[in-house]
Design a protein around this motif. Structure first.
Motif, PDB file in Angstrom:
ATOM      1  N   GLY A 149       0.710  -1.063   0.082  1.00 25.21           N
ATOM      2  CA  GLY A 149      -0.028  -0.094   0.196  1.00 25.21           C
ATOM      3  C   GLY A 149       0.783   1.226  -0.116  1.00 25.21           C
ATOM      4  O   GLY A 149       1.943   1.311   0.177  1.00 25.21           O
ATOM      5  N   ASN A 150       0.143   2.207  -0.726  1.00 27.13           N
ATOM      6  CA  ASN A 150       0.738   3.863  -0.635  1.00 27.13           C
ATOM      7  C   ASN A 150       2.234   3.606  -1.131  1.00 27.13           C
ATOM      8  O   ASN A 150       3.049   4.190  -0.614  1.00 27.13           O
ATOM      9  CB  ASN A 150       0.917   4.488   0.887  1.00 27.13           C
ATOM     10  N   SER A 151       2.285   2.706  -2.213  1.00 25.98           N
ATOM     11  CA  SER A 151       3.727   2.740  -3.042  1.00 25.98           C
ATOM     12  C   SER A 151       3.595   3.018  -4.472  1.00 25.98           C
ATOM     13  O   SER A 151       2.677   2.795  -4.877  1.00 25.98           O
ATOM     14  CB  SER A 151       4.341   1.341  -2.746  1.00 25.98           C
ATOM     15  N   VAL A 152       4.727   3.386  -5.000  1.00 27.35           N
ATOM     16  CA  VAL A 152       4.631   3.783  -6.296  1.00 27.35           C
ATOM     17  C   VAL A 152       5.392   2.709  -7.256  1.00 27.35           C
ATOM     18  O   VAL A 152       6.591   2.167  -6.781  1.00 27.35           O
ATOM     19  CB  VAL A 152       5.644   5.081  -6.703  1.00 27.35           C
ATOM     20  N   TYR A 153       4.891   2.276  -8.295  1.00 22.49           N
ATOM     21  CA  TYR A 153       5.393   1.072  -8.867  1.00 22.49           C
ATOM     22  C   TYR A 153       5.677   1.683 -10.407  1.00 22.49           C
ATOM     23  O   TYR A 153       4.774   2.404 -11.165  1.00 22.49           O
ATOM     24  CB  TYR A 153       4.156  -0.180  -9.167  1.00 22.49           C
ATOM     25  N   LEU A 154       6.513   1.061 -10.989  1.00 19.92           N
ATOM     26  CA  LEU A 154       6.974   1.209 -12.449  1.00 19.92           C
ATOM     27  C   LEU A 154       6.517  -0.103 -13.363  1.00 19.92           C
ATOM     28  O   LEU A 154       6.507  -1.116 -12.715  1.00 19.92           O
ATOM     29  CB  LEU A 154       8.349   1.368 -12.764  1.00 19.92           C
ATOM     30  N   ILE A 155       5.830   0.132 -14.428  1.00 18.34           N
ATOM     31  CA  ILE A 155       5.165  -0.938 -15.127  1.00 18.34           C
ATOM     32  C   ILE A 155       5.523  -0.790 -16.651  1.00 18.34           C
ATOM     33  O   ILE A 155       5.441   0.192 -17.313  1.00 18.34           O
ATOM     34  CB  ILE A 155       3.652  -0.900 -15.038  1.00 18.34           C
ATOM     35  N   THR A 156       5.660  -2.044 -17.412  1.00 16.44           N
ATOM     36  CA  THR A 156       6.245  -2.027 -18.539  1.00 16.44           C
ATOM     37  C   THR A 156       5.374  -3.288 -19.233  1.00 16.44           C
ATOM     38  O   THR A 156       5.004  -4.133 -18.318  1.00 16.44           O
ATOM     39  CB  THR A 156       7.597  -2.248 -19.069  1.00 16.44           C
ATOM     40  N   VAL A 157       5.103  -3.257 -20.484  1.00 14.16           N
ATOM     41  CA  VAL A 157       4.242  -4.447 -21.291  1.00 14.16           C
ATOM     42  C   VAL A 157       4.996  -4.572 -22.653  1.00 14.16           C
ATOM     43  O   VAL A 157       5.436  -3.829 -23.193  1.00 14.16           O
ATOM     44  CB  VAL A 157       2.910  -3.902 -21.648  1.00 14.16           C
ATOM     45  N   LYS A 158       5.226  -5.918 -22.759  1.00 13.77           N
ATOM     46  CA  LYS A 158       5.780  -6.526 -24.017  1.00 13.77           C
ATOM     47  C   LYS A 158       4.977  -7.687 -24.553  1.00 13.77           C
ATOM     48  O   LYS A 158       4.329  -8.284 -23.925  1.00 13.77           O
ATOM     49  CB  LYS A 158       7.110  -7.020 -23.911  1.00 13.77           C
ATOM     50  N   GLY A 159       5.006  -7.856 -25.937  1.00 12.59           N
ATOM     51  CA  GLY A 159       4.220  -8.846 -26.730  1.00 12.59           C
ATOM     52  C   GLY A 159       5.236 -10.232 -26.826  1.00 12.59           C
ATOM     53  O   GLY A 159       6.530  -9.918 -26.741  1.00 12.59           O
ATOM     54  N   PHE A 160       4.562 -11.385 -26.983  1.00 11.29           N
ATOM     55  CA  PHE A 160       5.538 -12.463 -27.078  1.00 11.29           C
ATOM     56  C   PHE A 160       4.689 -13.554 -28.009  1.00 11.29           C
ATOM     57  O   PHE A 160       3.533 -13.486 -28.126  1.00 11.29           O
ATOM     58  CB  PHE A 160       6.043 -13.156 -25.785  1.00 11.29           C
ATOM     59  N   ASN A 161       5.401 -14.460 -28.813  1.00 12.62           N
ATOM     60  CA  ASN A 161       4.935 -15.406 -29.294  1.00 12.62           C
ATOM     61  C   ASN A 161       5.833 -16.640 -29.206  1.00 12.62           C
ATOM     62  O   ASN A 161       6.704 -16.553 -28.420  1.00 12.62           O
ATOM     63  CB  ASN A 161       4.406 -15.244 -30.968  1.00 12.62           C
ATOM     64  N   SER A 162       5.392 -17.541 -30.122  1.00  9.85           N
ATOM     65  CA  SER A 162       6.412 -18.962 -29.948  1.00  9.85           C
ATOM     66  C   SER A 162       7.773 -18.751 -30.374  1.00  9.85           C
ATOM     67  O   SER A 162       8.667 -19.552 -30.034  1.00  9.85           O
ATOM     68  CB  SER A 162       5.751 -19.917 -30.610  1.00  9.85           C
ATOM     69  N   ILE A 163       8.186 -17.352 -31.200  1.00 10.13           N
ATOM     70  CA  ILE A 163       9.359 -17.291 -31.513  1.00 10.13           C
ATOM     71  C   ILE A 163      10.445 -16.621 -30.460  1.00 10.13           C
ATOM     72  O   ILE A 163      11.469 -16.975 -30.282  1.00 10.13           O
ATOM     73  CB  ILE A 163       9.378 -16.322 -32.767  1.00 10.13           C
ATOM     74  N   GLY A 164       9.657 -15.735 -29.918  1.00  9.32           N
ATOM     75  CA  GLY A 164      10.300 -14.928 -28.839  1.00  9.32           C
ATOM     76  C   GLY A 164       9.810 -13.740 -28.303  1.00  9.32           C
ATOM     77  O   GLY A 164       8.396 -13.604 -28.400  1.00  9.32           O
ATOM     78  N   GLN A 165      10.202 -12.985 -27.569  1.00  7.58           N
ATOM     79  CA  GLN A 165       9.622 -11.590 -27.009  1.00  7.58           C
ATOM     80  C   GLN A 165      10.006 -10.450 -28.014  1.00  7.58           C
ATOM     81  O   GLN A 165      11.008 -10.288 -28.531  1.00  7.58           O
ATOM     82  CB  GLN A 165       9.874 -11.175 -25.629  1.00  7.58           C
ATOM     83  N   GLY A 166       8.882  -9.542 -28.096  1.00 10.30           N
ATOM     84  CA  GLY A 166       9.092  -8.270 -28.481  1.00 10.30           C
ATOM     85  C   GLY A 166       9.678  -6.941 -27.690  1.00 10.30           C
ATOM     86  O   GLY A 166       9.936  -7.384 -26.573  1.00 10.30           O
ATOM     87  N   PRO A 167       9.926  -5.888 -28.414  1.00  7.33           N
ATOM     88  CA  PRO A 167      10.321  -4.795 -27.251  1.00  7.33           C
ATOM     89  C   PRO A 167       9.476  -4.293 -26.275  1.00  7.33           C
ATOM     90  O   PRO A 167       7.900  -4.649 -26.272  1.00  7.33           O
ATOM     91  CB  PRO A 167      10.468  -3.700 -28.492  1.00  7.33           C
ATOM     92  N   ALA A 168       9.729  -3.918 -25.237  1.00  3.70           N
ATOM     93  CA  ALA A 168       8.604  -3.517 -24.084  1.00  3.70           C
ATOM     94  C   ALA A 168       8.365  -1.936 -24.198  1.00  3.70           C
ATOM     95  O   ALA A 168       9.262  -1.363 -24.958  1.00  3.70           O
ATOM     96  CB  ALA A 168       9.489  -3.562 -22.679  1.00  3.70           C
TER      97      ALA A 168
END
Length: 998
Positions: A840-859
């Motif tokens: 509680g009462n805390s700041v969080y940093l968040i990123t999202v990236k896509g993925f498929n069976s080949i690998g991950q994309g950029p965040a």
């Protein structure tokens, strides 16, 4: 004379036989005999089972809700019935769930807890008691998997892995399969992947990138066909490198000691992890694997159908790859249930004689024997001896009469042989003043009717010839019957009643041993001068001449009858393979016995390593008629080992097959079957992956079998062809960095062997690998839900190659490093996620990236969100209430939030009836509320504060009792007060209970 007393129409047949064969007697005497037979009462006897209970598996979810255990017996007087479950007698009078219909037991609302077990039927009349065999009642059900989320499994590429199924409670057996990512995409088993039907676990010997995803265990009940799915188990790849080659490790194997019943199908499992993928081979120590055995699941399963005693032995599976090998051994032992070879039969004896009964049974382990008399164990006494299935009673007495059962049993089952013992109470005496009629053969005789009527009242007539045992009849004299039928031969001698007559039955001039052959032959004496021979369930070996010999002290006579038995043909003679080609085999054989019914057709059968036992083959000519002794088997597969046999049929049925021919292999030929299910896709960037189902060895048609993979980019003309020399191969990968992702190719796969090239499959379109996602998700947003939750949303990247199949959300606290953050993936291609378990009462940093069976994309770029302050830790206090009937007025002190806590925006009142899980929730912004409770019950009330940070701590509980139909007095109290009077009505009880949360 052949007479059925219970069938009046046969009496006239009797009269005709007497008149034609034994005299010319006058009509008067014949009429008297008929009246005499009609006056004889039917014979009384002990119970004999017509139907015994069988094992039952009852589905718990059945709409019928009733279980029936069958039992039927005949007897005179008619028997009564009772039942035992696990040795305790069923009491239908006190337990309404049990009901008897004739001898059958009906169980209503049956449940596994109360009704599972062994059931036995008892049939009883005045002559004795018999017990049925045991019947097991089981219940079929399939529970649900635990809803608890399953943790993910992370391994390196090239490493082996085991995914646990952990099935729910069930009965009886279940079938396992696995779903990949979503239903109904099932995991295909091959040399690399295996599903154990013993543990239910999924084994992958060498993990590939294409294996990454979500796995769900599906189980199916074999009786109810019900199915349930487990929670998903995510499988991911570690990013710290690729697993190198390593030697096989056997993860699945059969027990070191396997016990199996004769006649069933045995499955032995063996599967190993390893890199490269191991190869499994089997052998039988000190012997050969049975020819009927089959290898399944890329040789991971050895299946032996119709297991026999000779199939016992030690079996070994071996797993090998270029890095090494390992083996496992286990012993297979076959057991058999007891089977009768000699049974006991009903016996009638004079008092003082010696009884000797013997029963014999085969079985593995060897059966032991015990004896029952009228349903109770028979114990050795001075007159009673029991040894190895033999029962001897010296000087039998009237009290020895009753129903006897010989029980042969081993640890796998028991069988019962039943017989009745009758002891004659006293020796026969002459009836004084009988009516005596003297008749001379060939002369008429007259009888006064009034005298005859008076005599019949005494139930005694003596008709005496003046020649001893000279009139002798065996009826019928020639009989034709079919296998399985029954027949009665009746023998009658007319003689001076002052002389005793003895009868003896012979088969092919040898005396019949009724104790040894009692399973088919029964000696029946209907009168002192008439005996019947009953032959039951006739076999071919019972054909022949049956003789009856009657002997008195003065004379002996003999008559013979012939019994012809029609049946299915005997087995044909030796089968010879005269000529063999790639698809045909010319066979010849010699005729077998037709067993008095002409052979109509022959059936040709073949067996190969790829067939499930013997299979009928097509022939030229078709059909093969009964006058032929040669034919051609056609449409065989090239380069396959076959054995052949021939079966004859006639109007009665199909006979036993001939002995198998020698094993022969058909000639080689060009392959004629193309690979099936050609497809492909996925793979790494710039790869074209082509896959197919391998052609079974049965259709490879010769040595040197392999595949021809042909492909070309759409719109181009020339085909590129690549040879794949392994017959077990299922994929081919082509790499070319010049073609872009998702390039469409025309693909076909053909076959070849040393004889030449075979056909290609149909052309299909396969796309090259698309590569990992190239763009990050856009419009990423995050908003606080409570002190421990943040909702994150985003939009997918623009359409194009490298489409995401899911998204990974990373989050970490403001003062921490990104590398220490937590990563969570969406179950599918979802565009939102709620992060839970935050501070509680805390700041969080968040990123999202896509993925498929080949690998991950950029965040995506990191965004921030702050969780709300925690809810108040102080619960509502000083609860006070006033109860008026079923209405409760409730109030409490307001909750004050501290500086580090979220402000209170209202309250939540929870009401739960004791004994039930359902909560009634009332919300209010004020520290008070009015509750209306239903009549008749005890209610528990709690209060929580509500804030932006979530729900606060729970208050102490109060308990309120309401009653139905009586107006309650008003009362008031608080959590700090006790009842002021012990004379309060029982309708208003308020108790202080410890604080607790539900």
């Amino acid at each position: 004379i052949y007479i059925y007393i219970s069938n009046s129409s046969c009496l006239w047949s009797c009269m005709r036989v007497i008149g034609e064969r034994c005299s010319p007697l006058s009509e008067t005497i014949i009429s008297a005999i008929i009246l005499l037979f009609l006056s004889i009462e039917s014979e009384e006897f002990g119970p004999v089972f017509m139907q015994e209970p069988d094992d039952v598996i009852f589905p718990l979810e059945s709409d019928e809700k009733k279980v029936m255990m069958n039992c039927e017996a005949r007897g005179n007087p008619p028997p009564t019935y009772s039942w035992f479950v696990n040795g305790t007698e069923v009491d239908a009078e006190t337990d309404y769930r049990y009901n008897f219909i004739d001898g059958n037991l009906i169980i209503t609302n049956a449940s596994e807890i109360t009704d599972f077990g062994k059931y036995q039927c008892k049939a009883e009349n005045s002559y004795g008691i018999i017990l049925s065999r045991d019947a097991l009642l089981q219940f079929a059900y399939l529970g649900a998997f635990s809803a608890k989320t399953r943790g993910g499994v992370s391994v390196r590429e090239g490493q082996g892995v085991v995914l646990m199924c952990t099935p729910p409670p069930h009965s009886p057996e279940i079938i396992y399969s696995w779903v990949f990512n979503e239903f109904p995409s099932f995991v295909a088993e091959d040399s690399r992947r295996f599903i154990s039907q013993e543990t239910g676990n999924l084994y992958i010997s060498k993990v590939q990138r294409s294996d990454v995803g979500s796995y769900i265990c599906l189980v199916k009940n074999t009786v109810t066909n019900a199915r349930v799915l487990s929670p998903p188990t995510p499988l991911t790849l570690k990013t710290d490198g690729i697993m190198g080659e390593y030697e096989p490790k056997i993860e699945v194997h059969f027990p070191t000691s396997v016990l199996s019943a004769k006649g069933v199908t045995v499955r032995l499992e063996c599967f190993a992890l390893g890199n490269p993928v191991p190869t499994i081979t089997w052998r039988k120590i000190n012997g050969n694997i049975p020819k009927k055995a089959r290898l399944r699941k890329s040789q991971a399963v050895l299946e032996i159908p119709n297991i026999q005693l000779e199939d016992s032995g030690t079996y070994e599976c071996k797993a090998e790859n270029p890095r090494g090998g390992t083996a496992f051994k286990g012993h297979l032992q076959v057991y058999t249930l007891p089977q009768w070879t000699r049974m006991i039969n009903d016996t009638q004896m004079d008092s003082g004689e010696k009884l000797q009964w013997e029963c014999k049974a085969t079985g593995r382990p060897r059966p032991t024997y015990r004896w029952l008399r009228n349903g109770s164990p028979l114990t050795p006494q001075s007159r009673v001896e029991m040894l190895n299935g033999e029962l001897t009673i010296h000087k039998v007495q009237q009290t020895d009469s009753g129903m006897y059962q010989c029980v042969a049993e081993n640890k796998y089952g028991a069988i019962y042989s039943n017989a009745e013992l009758k002891i004659l109470a006293s020796a026969p005496v002459f009836i004084p003043n009988p009516m005596r009629v003297i008749a001379t053969l060939g002369k008429d005789v007259s009888l006064d009717r009034s005298l005859l009527q008076r005599t019949l009242k005494k139930r005694f007539v003596s008709v005496i010839y003046n020649m001893c045992a000279k009139c002798f009849c065996l009826n019928p004299s020639r009989v034709e019957v079919t296998v399985g039928e029954s027949v009665v031969l009746s023998c009658k001698a007319t003689h001076d009643t002052s002389l005793d007559v003895a009868f003896q039955w012979l088969f092919n001039q040898k005396p019949i041993n009724f104790q040894q052959d009692g399973g088919h032959f029964e000696y029946i004496q209907t009168q002192s001068s008439t005996v019947d021979l009953m032959i039951r369930s006739i076999l071919l070996k019972h054909a022949g001449k049956y003789g009856c010999r009657a002997q008195t002290s003065a004379d002996t006579v003999f008559a013979e009858a012939e019994l012809l038995v029609r049946g299915p043909p005997g087995p044909p003679g030796v089968v010879i393979v005269e000529e063999i080609t790639d698809t045909t085999a010319t066979l010849s054989w010699t005729r077998g016995l037709d067993n008095h019914s002409p052979i109509s057709t022959y059936n040709l059968q073949a067996r190969s390593p790829f067939s499930l036992g013997w299979q009928t083959v097509r022939t030229d000519p078709d059909p093969v008629t009964g006058d032929m002794e040669s034919a051609m088997a056609v449409e065989l597969n090239p380069w396959v080992e076959y054995e052949f046999r021939v079966v004859a049929s006639n109007a009665i049925g199909t006979g036993d097959p001939s002995s198998p021919s020698r094993s022969v292999r058909t000639k080689e030929a060009v392959p004629s079957v193309a690979p099936a299910n050609v497809s492909g896709g996925n793979g790494r960037r710039h790869e074209l992956v082509i896959s197919w189902e391998p052609v079974s060895e049965e259709f490879q048609n010769g040595e040197g079998f392999g595949y021809i993979v042909a492909f070309r980019a759409n719109g181009t003309r020339g085909w590129k062809e690549k040879m794949v020399t392994s017959a077990d191969s299922t994929t081919y990968k082509y790499r070319d960095e010049t073609f872009p992702p998702l390039t469409p190719f025309e693909v076909k796969v053909g076959v070849y062997n040393n004889k030449g090239d075979g056909p290609f499959s149909k052309v299909v379109t396969v796309y090259s690998a698309e590569g990992e996602p190239r763009e990050a998700p856009s419009d990423v947003k995050a908003s606080s839900i409570s002190s421990s939750e943040i909702r994150v949303t985003w939009k997918p990247p623009n359409p194009g190659p490298g489409r995401p199949r899911g998204y990974e959300v990373s989050y970490w606290k403001e003062m921490e490093q990104e590398e220490s953050g937590i990563k969570r993936r969406t179950a599918k291609n979802e565009t939102s996620m709620v992060l839970t378990g935050l501070e509680g009462n805390s700041v969080y940093l968040i990123t999202v990236k896509g993925f498929n069976s080949i690998g991950q994309g950029p965040a995506s770029a990191a965004i921030t969100a702050k969780t709300r302050k925690a809810p108040p830790a102080q619960p509502p206090s000083n609860l006070m209430w006033i109860q008026e009937g079923n209405n409760v007025s409730l109030s409490w002190d307001p909750v004050k939030a501290k500086d580090n806590e979220s402000d209170v925006i209202g309250y939540m009142v929870l009401v739960r009836q004791e004994g039930r899980g359902h909560n009634q929730v009332t919300r209010t912004i004020n520290p008070s509320t009015m509750l209306s409770l239903p009549e008749g019950g005890t209610y528990i009330i709690e209060v929580r504060a509500i804030s932006e940070g979530g729900e606060g701590a729970v208050s102490s509980q109060i308990r309120v009792v309401t009653s139905s139909g009586v107006r309650a007095k008003s009362s008031q109290c608080s959590v700090h007060c006790l009842p002021q009077s012990l004379t309060w009505t029982a309708l208003l009880v308020v108790l202080l209970v410890p604080s607790a949360s539900w």
